[in-house]
Design an enzyme around this catalytic site. Structure first.
Site, mmCIF file in Angstrom:
data_model
loop_
_atom_site.group_PDB
_atom_site.id
_atom_site.type_symbol
_atom_site.label_atom_id
_atom_site.label_comp_id
_atom_site.label_asym_id
_atom_site.label_seq_id
_atom_site.Cartn_x
_atom_site.Cartn_y
_atom_site.Cartn_z
ATOM 1 N N LEU A 33 0.743 -1.289 -0.057
ATOM 2 C CA LEU A 33 0.099 0.094 -0.045
ATOM 3 C C LEU A 33 0.719 1.329 -0.175
ATOM 4 C CD1 LEU A 33 -2.968 -0.966 2.578
ATOM 5 C CD2 LEU A 33 -3.061 -1.055 -0.043
ATOM 6 N N SER A 125 8.983 -2.513 -19.467
ATOM 7 C CA SER A 125 8.711 -1.293 -20.023
ATOM 8 C C SER A 125 9.140 -0.917 -21.470
ATOM 9 C CB SER A 125 8.940 -0.346 -19.185
ATOM 10 O OG SER A 125 9.039 0.881 -19.633
ATOM 11 N N TYR A 150 15.603 3.487 -12.932
ATOM 12 C CA TYR A 150 14.291 2.917 -13.119
ATOM 13 C C TYR A 150 14.278 1.945 -14.312
ATOM 14 C CZ TYR A 150 9.584 1.863 -14.717
ATOM 15 O OH TYR A 150 8.551 1.259 -14.929
ATOM 16 N N LYS A 154 14.224 -2.493 -14.740
ATOM 17 C CA LYS A 154 13.652 -3.328 -15.790
ATOM 18 C C LYS A 154 14.576 -4.131 -16.515
ATOM 19 C CE LYS A 154 9.788 -2.148 -14.326
ATOM 20 N NZ LYS A 154 8.798 -2.760 -13.373
ATOM 21 N N PHE A 178 4.038 -0.129 -23.293
ATOM 22 C CA PHE A 178 4.146 1.356 -24.100
ATOM 23 C C PHE A 178 3.338 2.516 -22.817
ATOM 24 C CE2 PHE A 178 6.962 0.607 -27.579
ATOM 25 C CZ PHE A 178 7.054 -0.526 -27.277
ATOM 26 N N ASN A 198 3.819 13.471 -13.440
ATOM 27 C CA ASN A 198 5.014 13.591 -14.651
ATOM 28 C C ASN A 198 4.393 13.198 -15.986
ATOM 29 O OD1 ASN A 198 7.240 14.456 -13.456
ATOM 30 N ND2 ASN A 198 7.410 12.641 -12.250
ATOM 31 N N VAL A 217 3.481 21.577 -23.087
ATOM 32 C CA VAL A 217 3.913 20.351 -23.963
ATOM 33 C C VAL A 217 5.045 20.739 -24.187
ATOM 34 C CG1 VAL A 217 3.819 20.170 -26.361
ATOM 35 C CG2 VAL A 217 1.561 20.969 -25.232
ATOM 36 N N GLY A 297 15.563 13.990 -21.669
ATOM 37 C CA GLY A 297 15.584 12.483 -21.549
ATOM 38 C C GLY A 297 14.564 11.862 -22.332
ATOM 39 N N ASP A 298 13.782 12.876 -22.967
ATOM 40 C CA ASP A 298 12.568 12.337 -23.758
ATOM 41 C C ASP A 298 12.944 11.866 -25.216
ATOM 42 O OD1 ASP A 298 10.270 12.578 -22.349
ATOM 43 O OD2 ASP A 298 9.732 14.720 -22.920
HETATM 44 P P1 NAD Z 1 1.539 1.649 -9.091
HETATM 45 O O1 NAD Z 1 2.302 2.215 -8.224
HETATM 46 O O2 NAD Z 1 -0.041 2.042 -9.248
HETATM 47 O O3 NAD Z 1 1.508 0.137 -8.732
HETATM 48 C C1 NAD Z 1 2.503 -0.690 -7.964
HETATM 49 C C2 NAD Z 1 2.276 -1.473 -6.779
HETATM 50 O O4 NAD Z 1 3.091 -1.950 -6.101
HETATM 51 C C3 NAD Z 1 1.525 -0.282 -5.622
HETATM 52 O O5 NAD Z 1 -0.120 -0.638 -5.397
HETATM 53 C C4 NAD Z 1 2.613 -0.378 -4.552
HETATM 54 O O6 NAD Z 1 1.909 -0.081 -3.327
HETATM 55 C C5 NAD Z 1 3.004 -1.719 -4.601
HETATM 56 N N1 NAD Z 1 4.237 -1.690 -4.180
HETATM 57 C C6 NAD Z 1 5.592 -1.088 -4.625
HETATM 58 N N2 NAD Z 1 6.608 -1.606 -4.073
HETATM 59 C C7 NAD Z 1 6.242 -2.735 -3.355
HETATM 60 C C8 NAD Z 1 6.806 -3.588 -2.444
HETATM 61 N N3 NAD Z 1 8.272 -3.805 -2.156
HETATM 62 N N4 NAD Z 1 5.797 -4.710 -1.848
HETATM 63 C C9 NAD Z 1 4.690 -4.658 -2.151
HETATM 64 N N5 NAD Z 1 4.087 -3.836 -2.737
HETATM 65 C C10 NAD Z 1 4.690 -2.881 -3.512
HETATM 66 O O7 NAD Z 1 2.295 1.136 -10.689
HETATM 67 P P2 NAD Z 1 1.628 0.728 -12.016
HETATM 68 O O8 NAD Z 1 1.316 2.157 -12.965
HETATM 69 O O9 NAD Z 1 0.474 -0.105 -11.918
HETATM 70 O O10 NAD Z 1 2.911 -0.096 -12.504
HETATM 71 C C11 NAD Z 1 2.700 -1.477 -12.163
HETATM 72 C C12 NAD Z 1 3.933 -2.012 -12.886
HETATM 73 O O11 NAD Z 1 4.047 -1.653 -14.205
HETATM 74 C C13 NAD Z 1 5.197 -1.448 -12.303
HETATM 75 O O12 NAD Z 1 6.316 -2.743 -12.094
HETATM 76 C C14 NAD Z 1 6.051 -0.490 -13.053
HETATM 77 O O13 NAD Z 1 7.028 -0.449 -13.346
HETATM 78 C C15 NAD Z 1 5.437 -1.179 -14.723
HETATM 79 N N6 NAD Z 1 5.176 -0.170 -15.775
HETATM 80 C C16 NAD Z 1 4.366 0.722 -15.404
HETATM 81 C C17 NAD Z 1 4.328 1.660 -16.503
HETATM 82 C C18 NAD Z 1 3.125 3.125 -16.463
HETATM 83 O O14 NAD Z 1 3.494 4.036 -16.960
HETATM 84 N N7 NAD Z 1 2.351 3.129 -15.304
HETATM 85 C C19 NAD Z 1 4.857 1.317 -17.677
HETATM 86 C C20 NAD Z 1 5.780 0.373 -17.805
HETATM 87 C C21 NAD Z 1 5.718 -0.362 -16.942
HETATM 88 C C1 WQD Z 2 4.521 11.130 -22.782
HETATM 89 C C2 WQD Z 2 4.632 12.636 -23.632
HETATM 90 C C3 WQD Z 2 6.396 14.011 -22.638
HETATM 91 C C4 WQD Z 2 3.897 15.365 -19.570
HETATM 92 C C5 WQD Z 2 7.168 7.330 -19.098
HETATM 93 C C6 WQD Z 2 8.442 6.591 -18.474
HETATM 94 C C7 WQD Z 2 8.512 5.230 -19.082
HETATM 95 C C8 WQD Z 2 7.015 4.623 -18.724
HETATM 96 C C9 WQD Z 2 5.944 5.508 -19.300
HETATM 97 C C10 WQD Z 2 7.371 3.177 -16.932
HETATM 98 C C11 WQD Z 2 6.139 13.009 -23.798
HETATM 99 C C12 WQD Z 2 4.952 14.671 -23.041
HETATM 100 C C13 WQD Z 2 4.328 14.887 -20.625
HETATM 101 C C14 WQD Z 2 3.560 16.782 -19.601
HETATM 102 C C15 WQD Z 2 4.237 16.823 -22.120
HETATM 103 N N1 WQD Z 2 6.845 4.333 -17.489
HETATM 104 N N2 WQD Z 2 4.284 15.566 -21.815
HETATM 105 N N3 WQD Z 2 3.578 17.438 -20.869
HETATM 106 O O1 WQD Z 2 8.006 9.819 -20.817
HETATM 107 O O2 WQD Z 2 6.837 8.323 -22.662
HETATM 108 O O3 WQD Z 2 7.252 7.623 -20.523
HETATM 109 O O4 WQD Z 2 5.685 6.599 -18.650
HETATM 110 O O5 WQD Z 2 7.935 2.114 -17.425
HETATM 111 O O6 WQD Z 2 9.315 4.611 -18.523
HETATM 112 O O7 WQD Z 2 9.617 7.416 -18.733
HETATM 113 O O8 WQD Z 2 5.479 9.294 -20.801
HETATM 114 O O9 WQD Z 2 3.515 10.281 -19.998
HETATM 115 O O10 WQD Z 2 5.550 11.328 -19.048
HETATM 116 O O11 WQD Z 2 5.279 11.435 -21.534
HETATM 117 O O12 WQD Z 2 4.262 17.197 -22.937
HETATM 118 O O13 WQD Z 2 3.090 17.597 -18.626
HETATM 119 O O14 WQD Z 2 4.017 13.634 -23.195
HETATM 120 O O15 WQD Z 2 7.287 14.951 -23.159
HETATM 121 O O16 WQD Z 2 6.471 13.330 -25.134
HETATM 122 P P1 WQD Z 2 7.017 8.784 -21.104
HETATM 123 P P2 WQD Z 2 4.929 10.420 -20.225
#
Ligand code: NAD
Ligand code: WQD
Length: 341
Positions: A33, A125, A150, A154, A178, A198, A217, A297-298
C-alpha cells in the site's frame, strides 16, 4: 486457478485483478500500500462481484512473503507488478529503486523456486528500447543502456529472469508496456498519481478539472509531423487483458521458449498534440496548454509492433485513443466528486 498478483491494488494491477477474476481465476493480492489505497479492494469487488484475497506485505520482507505463500499453498501463477516507477525519483534515489525493484523480484523468485511455482508474468517497459531508429519497434530490437536507474531495474530484472529460466523450471513472459492510460469504464478504479503528475494523461485530466493551472507541452520542435513527441498510448484494460493471455499461454504449455518478451501497445503512435485534441473532443473541455521547452531524456518517437503478441498470445489492443481519454476523464471527475463529498 489461483494467481498471486503483486502490486494488485496499484493502477495496472487493480485492472488486471478484475480481468483475471472475470476469466475465472481466484486472485490473491499482495501489496504494501505504499502507492495505493486499501479501498481499491472494495472497488474491485464492486466491479467483479468477487472479493479478492488481500495480504498487506512488502516484497522486501522475506518473512512476510514466507507467511503469504504458507497461507496459500496452492498458488499456480504469479503476476508481478510491485515496483517503484517514477523515472525522475530513480535518478535522485537509485538505491531505493534497485533495492525495491530488483530485491523484491529476487525474494519473490526464491518463493517460486521453493514452492515449485513455474508460471510468472513480469511488468517490463518500452523504456528498455531507448531511442530507436526503426519503427514500429519489435522485440528483436536490441535494448540499449538504460536512460534512468528505473529503466535499468527493468533491464536487470529481465536478465535475471532469463537466467533463472535457464537454471530452473521457471517459465516467464515479460510484457513490455508502452504508455498505459485510461481507467476502468466503471470509474471505480484508475490511476492515483501522488503529487504533481509527470505523465501526460493525468496532467491533462488534472488541468481540465482545475487541479493544475495549465499543461506544458514539452517541446514542439521535434522532427515529427506536428513537432511534438510520439508515443503508443495503450488503454489500461487492454493492457490488463494481455496478462491473462500471457498466463494462459504459459498454462497451455505449447511455448517453445521458457523466457519470452512481448510488446504491449496499440501499434499506433500519437503525438502530444493529438492526445490533447482527442481529450478536448471527448470531454468538450478546452484545455489550457502552452508550448514549453523540451524535457530532458525524452525520446522523439516510439511505438510498438504488437504482431508477436497477436500471433502467439492471441492478444490485440481494442480501444481507441478517444476511449482512453474518455475513461481517464470519467475517472478524474469521479475522484473530484469523492473529494467534494
Ligand atoms: P503503481 O504504483 O500504481 O502500482 C504498483 C503497486 O506496487 C502499488 O500498489 C505499490 O503500493 C506496490 N508496491 C511497490 N513496492 C512494493 C513492495 N516492495 N511490496 C509490495 N507492494 C509494493 O504502478 P503501476 O503504474 O500500476 O505499475 C505497475 C508495474 O508496471 C510496475 O512494475 C511499473 O514499473 C510497470 N510499468 C508501469 C508503466 C506505467 O506507465 N504505469 C509503464 C511500464 C511499466
Ligand atoms: C508522454 C509524452 C512528454 C507531460 C514514461 C516513462 C516510461 C514509462 C511510461 C514506466 C512525452 C509529453 C508529458 C507533460 C508533456 N513508465 N508530456 N507534458 O515519458 O513516454 O514514459 O511513462 O515504465 O518509462 O519514462 O510518458 O506520459 O511522461 O510523456 O508534453 O506535462 O508527453 O514530453 O512526449 P513517457 P509521459
Amino acid at each position: 486457478m489461483k494467481v498471486l498478483i503483486t502490486g494488485g491494488t496499484g493502477y495496472i494491477g487493480s485492472h488486471t485483478v478484475v480481468e483475471f477474476q472475470q476469466a475465472g481465476y481466484e486472485v490473491i493480492i499482495v501489496d504494501n500500500l505504499e502507492n495505493s489505497q486499501p479501498d481499491v479492494v472494495d472497488h474491485i469487488e464492486k466491479i467483479s462481484g468477487i472479493r479478492p484475497h488481500f495480504e498487506i506485505a512488502d516484497l522486501r520482507d522475506k518473512q512476510a512473503l514466507i507467511s503469504v505463500f504458507e497461507m496459500y499453498p496452492d498458488i499456480k501463477h504469479v503476476v508481478h507488478f510491485a515496483a517503484y516507477k517514477a523515472v525522475g525519483e530513480s535518478v535522485q534515489h537509485p538505491l531505493k529503486y534497485y533495492e525495491n525493484n530488483i530485491g523484491g523480484t529476487i525474494n519473490l523468485l526464491e518463493m517460486l523456486q521453493y514452492h515449485h511455482i513455474n508460471n510468472f508474468v513480469f511488468s517490463s517497459s518500452c523504456t528498455v528500447y531507448g531511442e530507436v531508429n526503426n519503427l514500429p519497434v519489435t522485440e528483436e530490437t536490441p535494448s540499449v543502456k538504460a536512460m534512468s536507474p528505473y529503466g535499468n531495474t527493468k533491464k536487470i530484472c529481465e536478465e535475471l529472469l532469463m537466467d533463472q529460466c535457464n537454471a530452473s523450471n521457471l517459465r516467464v513472459v515479460s510484457l513490455r508496456y508502452f504508455n498505459p492510460v485510461g481507467a476502468h469504464d466503471s470509474a471505480l478504479i484508475g490511476e492515483l498519481p501522488v503529487g504533481v503528475p509527470n505523465n501526460l494523461a493525468p496532467f491533462i485530466t488534472q488541468t481540465a478539472i482545475g487541479k493544475r493551472l495549465s499543461l506544458t507541452v514539452h517541446g514542439n520542435d521535434y522532427p515529427t509531423p506536428d513537432g511534438t513527441c510520439i508515443r503508443d498510448y495503450i488503454h489500461v484494460v487492454d493492457l490488463a487483458k494481455a496478462h491473462v493471455k500471457a498466463i494462459q499461454y504459459l498454462q497451455n504449455k505449447n511455448h517453445t521458449q521458457n523466457y519470452s518478451v512481448f510488446n504491449i501497445g496499440t501499434g499506433k503512435g500519437n503525438s502530444v498534440l493529438e492526445v490533447i485534441h482527442a481529450f478536448e473532443k471527448v470531454s468538450g473541455v478546452k484545455l489550457n496548454y502552452k508550448i514549453g521547452s523540451r524535457r530532458e531524456g525524452d525520446v522523439v518517437q516510439i511505438y510498438a509492433s504488437c504482431d508477436k503478441a497477436t500471433n502467439i498470445l492471441g492478444w490485440k489492443a481494442e480501444r481507441s485513443l478517444e476511449n482512453c481519454m474518455e475513461s481517464a476523464w470519467k475517472w478524474e471527475k469521479h475522484l473530484n466528486d469523492v473529494m467534494i463529498r
